[in-house]
Design an enzyme around this catalytic site. Structure first.
Site, PDB file in Angstrom:
ATOM      1  N   LYS A  67       0.829  -1.214   0.000  1.00  0.00           N
ATOM      2  CA  LYS A  67       0.000   0.000   0.000  1.00  0.00           C
ATOM      3  C   LYS A  67       0.865   1.267   0.000  1.00  0.00           C
ATOM      4  O   LYS A  67       0.631   2.195  -0.766  1.00  0.00           O
ATOM      5  CB  LYS A  67      -0.928   0.003   1.229  1.00  0.00           C
ATOM      6  CG  LYS A  67      -1.851   1.211   1.259  1.00  0.00           C
ATOM      7  CD  LYS A  67      -2.712   1.299   2.509  1.00  0.00           C
ATOM      8  CE  LYS A  67      -3.761   0.258   2.587  1.00  0.00           C
ATOM      9  NZ  LYS A  67      -4.860   0.600   3.529  1.00  0.00           N
ATOM     10  N   LYS A  79       2.731  -3.533  10.927  1.00  0.00           N
ATOM     11  CA  LYS A  79       1.410  -3.653  11.542  1.00  0.00           C
ATOM     12  C   LYS A  79       1.590  -4.161  12.962  1.00  0.00           C
ATOM     13  O   LYS A  79       2.510  -4.933  13.238  1.00  0.00           O
ATOM     14  CB  LYS A  79       0.566  -4.665  10.755  1.00  0.00           C
ATOM     15  CG  LYS A  79      -0.919  -4.529  10.967  1.00  0.00           C
ATOM     16  CD  LYS A  79      -1.521  -3.475  10.071  1.00  0.00           C
ATOM     17  CE  LYS A  79      -2.999  -3.286  10.354  1.00  0.00           C
ATOM     18  NZ  LYS A  79      -3.613  -2.290   9.451  1.00  0.00           N
ATOM     19  N   GLY A 183     -21.713  -0.389   3.367  1.00  0.00           N
ATOM     20  CA  GLY A 183     -21.083   0.092   4.598  1.00  0.00           C
ATOM     21  C   GLY A 183     -20.925   1.604   4.555  1.00  0.00           C
ATOM     22  O   GLY A 183     -20.120   2.123   3.796  1.00  0.00           O
ATOM     23  N   ASP A 206     -26.222  -1.130   4.797  1.00  0.00           N
ATOM     24  CA  ASP A 206     -25.475  -1.157   6.064  1.00  0.00           C
ATOM     25  C   ASP A 206     -26.193  -2.093   7.020  1.00  0.00           C
ATOM     26  O   ASP A 206     -27.434  -2.150   7.035  1.00  0.00           O
ATOM     27  CB  ASP A 206     -25.365   0.249   6.674  1.00  0.00           C
ATOM     28  CG  ASP A 206     -24.209   0.334   7.667  1.00  0.00           C
ATOM     29  OD1 ASP A 206     -23.193   0.982   7.352  1.00  0.00           O
ATOM     30  OD2 ASP A 206     -24.315  -0.280   8.764  1.00  0.00           O
ATOM     31  N   ALA A 241     -17.126  -1.883   3.856  1.00  0.00           N
ATOM     32  CA  ALA A 241     -17.449  -2.469   5.172  1.00  0.00           C
ATOM     33  C   ALA A 241     -16.326  -3.411   5.588  1.00  0.00           C
ATOM     34  O   ALA A 241     -15.284  -2.958   6.060  1.00  0.00           O
ATOM     35  CB  ALA A 241     -18.797  -3.176   5.106  1.00  0.00           C
TER      36      ALA A 241
HETATM   37  P1  NAI Z   1     -16.515   1.914  10.000  1.00  0.00           P
HETATM   38  O1  NAI Z   1     -16.496   0.883  11.060  1.00  0.00           O
HETATM   39  O2  NAI Z   1     -16.559   3.356  10.366  1.00  0.00           O
HETATM   40  O3  NAI Z   1     -17.768   1.650   9.016  1.00  0.00           O
HETATM   41  C1  NAI Z   1     -18.118   0.387   8.562  1.00  0.00           C
HETATM   42  C2  NAI Z   1     -19.629   0.387   8.277  1.00  0.00           C
HETATM   43  O4  NAI Z   1     -19.968  -0.839   7.652  1.00  0.00           O
HETATM   44  C3  NAI Z   1     -20.487   0.505   9.529  1.00  0.00           C
HETATM   45  O5  NAI Z   1     -21.522   1.442   9.294  1.00  0.00           O
HETATM   46  C4  NAI Z   1     -21.043  -0.926   9.710  1.00  0.00           C
HETATM   47  O6  NAI Z   1     -22.328  -0.905  10.323  1.00  0.00           O
HETATM   48  C5  NAI Z   1     -21.108  -1.387   8.282  1.00  0.00           C
HETATM   49  N1  NAI Z   1     -21.030  -2.840   8.077  1.00  0.00           N
HETATM   50  C6  NAI Z   1     -20.278  -3.752   8.728  1.00  0.00           C
HETATM   51  N2  NAI Z   1     -20.439  -4.970   8.197  1.00  0.00           N
HETATM   52  C7  NAI Z   1     -21.305  -4.828   7.160  1.00  0.00           C
HETATM   53  C8  NAI Z   1     -21.845  -5.702   6.207  1.00  0.00           C
HETATM   54  N3  NAI Z   1     -21.565  -7.006   6.204  1.00  0.00           N
HETATM   55  N4  NAI Z   1     -22.713  -5.207   5.276  1.00  0.00           N
HETATM   56  C9  NAI Z   1     -23.016  -3.891   5.257  1.00  0.00           C
HETATM   57  N5  NAI Z   1     -22.528  -3.003   6.158  1.00  0.00           N
HETATM   58  C10 NAI Z   1     -21.697  -3.462   7.093  1.00  0.00           C
HETATM   59  O7  NAI Z   1     -15.251   1.594   9.076  1.00  0.00           O
HETATM   60  P2  NAI Z   1     -14.494   2.578   8.077  1.00  0.00           P
HETATM   61  O8  NAI Z   1     -13.413   3.285   8.785  1.00  0.00           O
HETATM   62  O9  NAI Z   1     -15.503   3.346   7.291  1.00  0.00           O
HETATM   63  O10 NAI Z   1     -13.762   1.536   7.116  1.00  0.00           O
HETATM   64  C11 NAI Z   1     -14.504   0.780   6.160  1.00  0.00           C
HETATM   65  C12 NAI Z   1     -13.550  -0.182   5.453  1.00  0.00           C
HETATM   66  O11 NAI Z   1     -12.512   0.552   4.819  1.00  0.00           O
HETATM   67  C13 NAI Z   1     -12.846  -1.203   6.366  1.00  0.00           C
HETATM   68  O12 NAI Z   1     -12.656  -2.399   5.658  1.00  0.00           O
HETATM   69  C14 NAI Z   1     -11.503  -0.539   6.632  1.00  0.00           C
HETATM   70  O13 NAI Z   1     -10.510  -1.503   6.925  1.00  0.00           O
HETATM   71  C15 NAI Z   1     -11.234   0.111   5.283  1.00  0.00           C
HETATM   72  N6  NAI Z   1     -10.325   1.240   5.348  1.00  0.00           N
HETATM   73  C16 NAI Z   1     -10.610   2.318   6.130  1.00  0.00           C
HETATM   74  C17 NAI Z   1      -9.732   3.387   6.174  1.00  0.00           C
HETATM   75  C18 NAI Z   1     -10.035   4.607   6.992  1.00  0.00           C
HETATM   76  O14 NAI Z   1      -9.331   5.606   6.805  1.00  0.00           O
HETATM   77  N7  NAI Z   1     -11.016   4.600   7.867  1.00  0.00           N
HETATM   78  C19 NAI Z   1      -8.482   3.383   5.408  1.00  0.00           C
HETATM   79  C20 NAI Z   1      -8.308   2.218   4.562  1.00  0.00           C
HETATM   80  C21 NAI Z   1      -9.200   1.185   4.562  1.00  0.00           C
END
Ligand code: NAI
Length: 353
Positions: A67, A79, A183, A206, A241
């Site tokens: 990355k 990590k 998500g 979501d 998600a």
């Molecule tokens: P978050 O936890 O804030 O949001 C995730 C959302 O997905 C929540 O609203 C949850 O209710 C929903 N969710 C969980 N499982 C689900 C499913 N099976 N179907 C539908 N909705 C579901 O997480 P965030 O920070 O938005 O990250 C999202 C993804 O992006 C993760 O995989 C994370 O590893 C990746 N990511 C995030 C970064 C960041 O800056 N926050 C950077 C790089 C990757």
């Protein structure tokens, strides 16, 4: 046996400490420092065994090397994992003490590894760790950090979707396209607003129905049942998600032309990159399109970037993807493979020069 887990891992160093006070196993894996110090978040999770926690740290540290290289940042991959018996409640002395001891372990690596937030960790934990070590990114803005990286990640994914649209549909103009966002948390909840502003019809999924309804309402979008996320017709499927949803079973059921979203580890196994290509679906490799988070952290906190420099770097994610898509076509390989080759070439160039 930790040795069995590490066999075959091609990283530089890993450390383990049993945190007797909490019963947690602390792991730090530094995969590569060729392009700069290893950088990647600290994941706090309950694992079936400590070995599973170590395996996660090793695997994720390697992904971070790719990355960072694809993002063109002066960092390598690393990590950390806190494999805890249970997740300590935020704000409690137990949690604070655990993160202070974890910070001591990171500090002992003398800058070979910079940590940040990841699953179940956030800016408040980074603030705590910074009391013990300077090798921490993503502190809260009140404490001198740049806070949550979801904002930068969402902008990067938006640029990535435009690059994918250019390749798949011949234009960066997203007007009239339908994008399904799976998500709508920190990243997806922001991404939908960028998409709506660009004239996209947004579909929202979501597992939290109240959140799905609220977010859909904000962008004149529609909600889709969780079970239908991968089988609903759309132009772009944007997984934001959890990972592992693109698999031998799910790929044949997809009804989209592009997969481009923020989730980490979207492919259940490497062969799924080829399966997507064979199905005629353009896949934006996860670690390329979601690099906005590390760009945000490094740019604001260690590289001294101003807003225009940050905006240009996030836009660069689109250019990198355009390069990846073109390379895949020219070399007759999947976009996932093309991204790996691009990252490896940058690492080799760093090693040579
Ligand atoms: P978050 O936890 O804030 O949001 C995730 C959302 O997905 C929540 O609203 C949850 O209710 C929903 N969710 C969980 N499982 C689900 C499913 N099976 N179907 C539908 N909705 C579901 O997480 P965030 O920070 O938005 O990250 C999202 C993804 O992006 C993760 O995989 C994370 O590893 C990746 N990511 C995030 C970064 C960041 O800056 N926050 C950077 C790089 C990757």
């Amino acid at each position: 046996m930790f040795e069995e887990v590490v066999a075959g891992w091609d990283g530089e160093q890993w450390v383990h400490r049993l945190d007797e006070a909490s019963g947690a196993h602390l792991f730090v894996a530094v995969h590569s420092t060729v392009l700069g110090p290893g950088m990647g978040g600290t994941r706090l999770k309950v694992y079936p065994t400590p070995e599973d926690g170590l395996a996660d740290a090793l695997r994720l540290s390697q992904a971070m090397t790719f990355k960072q290289a694809a993002a063109g940042l002066p960092y390598g991959g690393g990590k950390a994992v806190i494999a805890a018996p249970s997740i300590p409640t935020p704000g409690t002395p137990e949690r604070r003490d655990l993160f202070l001891r974890h910070a001591d372990l990171i500090d002992s690596l003398a800058g070979a590894y910079f940590t940040a937030a990841d699953m179940n960790t956030g800016p408040a934990d980074m603030d705590t760790m910074f009391e013990r070590t300077p090798f921490v990114l993503g502190r809260s803005p009140e404490n001198g950090g740049s806070g949550e990286s979801g904002h930068g990640t969402a902008i990067g994914v938006f640029h990535g979707i435009k690059a994918a649209a250019l390749h798949a549909f011949g234009s960066v103009d997203l007007t009239g396209l339908t994008v399904l966002v799976q998500g709508v948390g920190s990243v997806g909840g922001r991404l939908v607003h960028h998409l709506h502003g660009a004239g996209v019809k947004v579909l929202v999924v979501d597992t939290d129905p109240a959140r799905a309804n609220t977010v859909a309402g904000e962008v004149d979008g529609d909600t889709v049942p969780v079970a239908d996320a991968l089988t609903t017709a759309c132009d772009v499927f944007a997984p934001c998600a959890t990972g592992g949803m693109l698999s031998r079973e799910s790929i044949p059921a997809l009804v989209c032309r592009v997969v481009a979203g923020a989730a980490n580890n979207q492919l259940a196994e490497p062969a799924d990159g080829d399966r997507l290509a064979a199905a005629g679906i353009l896949y934006a490799p996860d670690y390329v399109i979601n690099a906005g988070g590390v760009i945000h952290l490094a740019g604001y906190e260690t590289l001294g970037w101003d807003e225009p420099t940050m905006a240009a770097a996030l836009e660069g994610i689109g250019r990198t993807l355009t390069e990846v898509f073109a390379r895949a076509e020219v070399e007759g390989i999947s976009t996932a493979e093309a991204a790996d080759r691009l990252a490896l070439a940058r690492i080799e160039a760093g090693r040579a020069g």
